[in-house]
Design an enzyme around this catalytic site. Structure first.
Site, mmCIF file in Angstrom:
data_model
loop_
_atom_site.group_PDB
_atom_site.id
_atom_site.type_symbol
_atom_site.label_atom_id
_atom_site.label_comp_id
_atom_site.label_asym_id
_atom_site.label_seq_id
_atom_site.Cartn_x
_atom_site.Cartn_y
_atom_site.Cartn_z
ATOM 1 C CE1 TYR A 24 50.816 66.925 55.525
ATOM 2 C CE2 TYR A 24 49.304 65.173 54.915
ATOM 3 C CZ TYR A 24 50.472 65.579 55.519
ATOM 4 O OH TYR A 24 51.309 64.658 56.109
ATOM 5 N NE ARG B 66 54.860 65.078 59.374
ATOM 6 C CZ ARG B 66 54.012 65.056 58.361
ATOM 7 N NH1 ARG B 66 54.432 64.632 57.174
ATOM 8 N NH2 ARG B 66 52.760 65.468 58.498
ATOM 9 C CG HIS C 83 51.930 61.864 61.057
ATOM 10 N ND1 HIS C 83 52.436 62.814 61.917
ATOM 11 C CD2 HIS C 83 51.250 60.981 61.826
ATOM 12 C CE1 HIS C 83 52.085 62.513 63.160
ATOM 13 N NE2 HIS C 83 51.367 61.417 63.121
#
Length: 360
Positions: free
Chosen positions: A273, A259, A263
């Site tokens: 991250y 993606r 999120h």
């Protein structure tokens, strides 16, 4: 036992038809799709990318509520759905609204779902689907039940569900595939492995080398697929569907995808991250770029066609959000009435109270 484990893991090789450069590398497994079908698949993928871009903008404007970006996962989502039939039943996760739209959910209702309106969860007649599941992994158990129901009724259809790599850490994931396997139910379970779930790397989710190998313990077929390759995703889904309706049982399919956005739009920051280098590496594998190259080399797609799809998508989205914005606002009384067929006494009291408030 270590030797046995390694032997099993090494059998799960990544299935690919179209490489990163848009070249066929697996002639034996090229799906039998006509030029018109290939163009339609590309049309849906481009449309979905535009929908994602506009949905993010609408969310930032405050016109949409909950939204989980989909850019990068179009091959995994749209090509898998393209191999399904109208009678098949979809049980999506919260990122899988595009599959619902292409299965028949009106676009304005998808926007109402994002806004939290109950009408966004009401599937129109003939649309075989549940509303997007917010509880991670719960759709796997539901899909097993729906698939078993189809089998018992003799339906020529399958139940299809999706979760992410993080969903495989939930108990419902294992219960769902085990139940479907035990009853040989016609189900297809997708794991869209975008490597980070919400923010936890997949290698911290499990010690397994692949997520596809989790099918072995359930006694069902499992595949690991290049999730940025629409032809590979379509081919494996088509195979799984044919097996299921012919009594072959369920299949677990891990699509290796990515993606590009956060999120969800609820405050996630992927730069905390994920590295820029990793993002850049996956951008080179963009499913739209890969498929566009392949189709242009076949002389069945052009920049002009793509621009037409983009403009149509923008116009459709403009009209749909206008309809969603103008839709009657949800009332508290409607929320209460929709929860139960027979209300408990405490809600009867509240319903009466809110009816009086709304009448004033």
């Amino acid at each position: 036992m270590k030797h046995v484990l390694e032997e099993i893991e090494n059998k799960f090789e990544v299935f690919q038809v179209l490489n990163q450069d848009g070249e066929i590398v697996n002639k034996e497994n090229v799906p039998d799709l006509s030029d018109d079908e290939l163009k339609e698949l590309m049309t849906r993928m481009v449309y979905t990318r535009v929908l994602d871009q506009r949905s993010i903008a609408l969310n930032r404007q405050g016109r949409l509520g909950f939204y989980a970006p989909t850019a990068g996962q179009e091959a995994s989502q749209i090509a898998s759905h393209f191999a399904l039939e109208k009678q098949d039943f979809i049980l999506p996760g919260y990122r899988d609204v595009p599959q619902l739209i292409w299965h028949g959910l009106p676009l304005y209702q998808a926007f109402l779902f994002s806004k939290g309106h109950f009408h966004g969860n009401q599937m129109p007649e003939g649309v075989n689907a549940l509303s997007p599941q917010i509880i991670i992994g719960a759709q796997y158990v539901q899909a097993a039940g729906v698939a078993l129901g189809m089998k018992l009724r003799g339906k020529d259809a399958v139940a299809v569900t999706y979760t992410g790599d993080g969903g495989t850490s939930q108990g419902d994931f294992y219960e769902g595939i085990n139940f479907a396997g035990a009853y040989n139910a016609p189900a297809i379970f997708f794991i869209q492995n975008n490597y980070f779930a919400i923010s936890v790397p997949v290698e911290k989710q499990t010690a397994a080398k692949t997520l596809a190998q989790k099918a072995v313990a359930a006694g069902i077929e499992g595949y690991q697929v290049d999730g940025m390759d629409p032809l590979a995703v379509y081919a494996v889904t088509e195979h799984a569907r044919k097996r299921a309706i012919n009594g072959g049982g369920p299949t677990l399919i891990e699509t290796l995808t990515y993606r590009y956005g956060p999120h969800t739009m609820a405050g996630d920051d992927p730069t905390r991250y994920r590295t820029k280098d990793l993002d850049s590496e996956w951008e080179k594998r963009d499913p739209l770029v890969r498929f566009r190259t392949y189709l242009e080399n076949k002389n069945v797609w052009s920049e002009e066609q793509e621009n037409e799809v983009i403009e149509r998508a923008k116009e459709d989205i403009k009209e749909a959000i206008k309809k969603a914005d103008a839709y009657p606002k949800q009332k508290v009384t409607e929320l209460i009435e929709n929860m139960y067929e027979n209300l408990p006494y405490n809600l009867e009291e509240q319903l009466k109270e809110y009816r009086e408030r709304e009448s004033n």
